[in-house]
Design an enzyme around this catalytic site. Structure first.
Site: not given
Length: 377
Positions: A97, A311
């Site tokens: 992330s 993401d």
């Protein structure tokens, strides 16, 4: 700022398209039908970026099937502009992330674990879209269902080679970037520190709803002692993501120069790491509800760009059977980690016409900057 990626000049005008019906529902089944405004030419005064952490195309399909019995029924799936995004990190591997959010926030690929600094490379800070638009006079906000200094929000408002340097990230939030709105889980960020930094603090749904946006112009919502609970398990007195989104919009909307807001549905990823479809689906539906609140807010405006993406994908999910509304679809999982699968990108509003085909995640930075008319530094 030295070492930062420059934005190009404003994008071509977006194409006007027909209004598409947008179904917005709550997990309980209620909701309203809202049509997003058409794409418009010109600049975006307001930019709202929604990131469903771990939310791949199959997570979206599964949630739509559970919600209405058919795929394609989540709020953002009605957006007129859409494409896909490649999520690889700087080395070309499966991203985390931190690296993925940094790519979106700065337009630069970095290594896993890195928050908006040039690594590989010189290690200098990379100016983020939040910082750039704040310099342009816009107000800013970060909203998440994870704790506040977690990787995705941190990439927009902190610079650190280590995503788990939570004291450093909090220091950046409160002492340097100072977003006007910070809403999320309370771990690593104390109520006392937020108040000392000049924030009005809310700790539950009632307190958040009671805030007066005219006086509470800098707000920190600290909800619980860690990540927020899963929707499946009940939130008790804590706010849903859609409620946090609506509160952030109320606080930011009176900014004369507009605002930048990033909203993360962070627990889709957590449920998918556990291969827990019963918890992944409600998180995805509530993420859709949050997008719906933003669309409802923007429906009579022509100055707001809304982007929805992820993401990365988590879990290698595959839906194998649709079992109808209110029944979990039959699924299989390929891993408990992240995957390198492309993720979708949806958008409407000024600048959304720049979404075309398959893109790198770094292009999201460019789309936002060009839509806002923020030229090279």
């Amino acid at each position: 700022m030295a070492g930062t990626r420059c934005l190009r000049s404003p994008a071509r005008p977006a194409v006007t398209v027909l209004l598409l019906a947008l179904a917005v529902s709550s997990c309980g089944g209620g909701g309203t039908n809202i049509a997003p405004p058409p794409e418009t030419a010109g600049q975006a005064k307001n930019i709202i970026l929604f990131i469903g952490d771990g939310m791949g195309q199959e997570e979206i399909r599964a949630a739509g099937m559970y919600r209405t019995g058919s795929a394609g029924s989540l709020s953002f799936e009605a957006f007129p502009s859409r494409g896909t995004v490649s999520t690889a990190n700087a080395e070309g591997g499966v991203t985390d992330s931190a690296a993925a959010a940094t790519a979106m926030a700065t337009g630069v690929k970095v290594s896993n674990g890195v928050l908006s600094v040039a690594l590989p490379g010189s290690g200098v800070p990379l100016e983020t879209i939040l910082e750039r638009l704040k310099t342009d006079g816009k107000r800013t906000g970060l909203v998440t269902t994870t704790f506040l200094p977690h990787a995705t929000p941190a990439a927009f408002a902190a610079h650190d080679p280590a995503r788990d340097n939570y004291p450093g990230i909090v220091a950046a939030y409160l002492g340097r970037t100072r977003p006007d709105v910070l809403l999320g889980g309370g771990e690593h960020l104390s109520e006392a520190d937020a108040r000392q930094a000049g924030y009005v603090v809310a700790t539950d749904r009632v307190g958040l709803a009671a805030l007066d946006p005219a006086s509470a112009t800098r707000v920190c919502g600290l909800f619980g002692n860690g990540h927020l609970p899963f929707e499946h398990d009940g939130l008790g007195p804590l706010p849903h993501l859609s409620e946090m989104t609506q509160a952030a919009l109320r606080i930011l909307e009176n900014s004369p120069a507009g605002f930048f807001l990033m909203v993360e549905g962070g627990l889709i990823d957590h449920a998918s790491h556990a291969n827990d479809i019963a918890r992944a689906i409600p998180e995805t539906i509530e993420f859709s509800n949050a997008v719906g609140r933003a669309v409802e807010w923007a429906k009579d405006r022509s100055d707001t760009l809304i982007l929805v993406t992820a993401d990365h994908e988590t879990g290698g999910l595959q839906v194998t059977a649709n079992n109808g509304a209110g029944v979990l679809p039959t699924v299989s999982w390929g891993t408990t980690g992240h995957t390198g699968a492309d993720v979708p990108l949806f958008g409407f509003g000024p600048g959304a016409g720049a979404i075309t085909g398959r893109m790198e995640n770094t292009e999201i930075f460019r789309i936002m900057g060009e839509a806002a008319g923020s030229g090279p530094r």
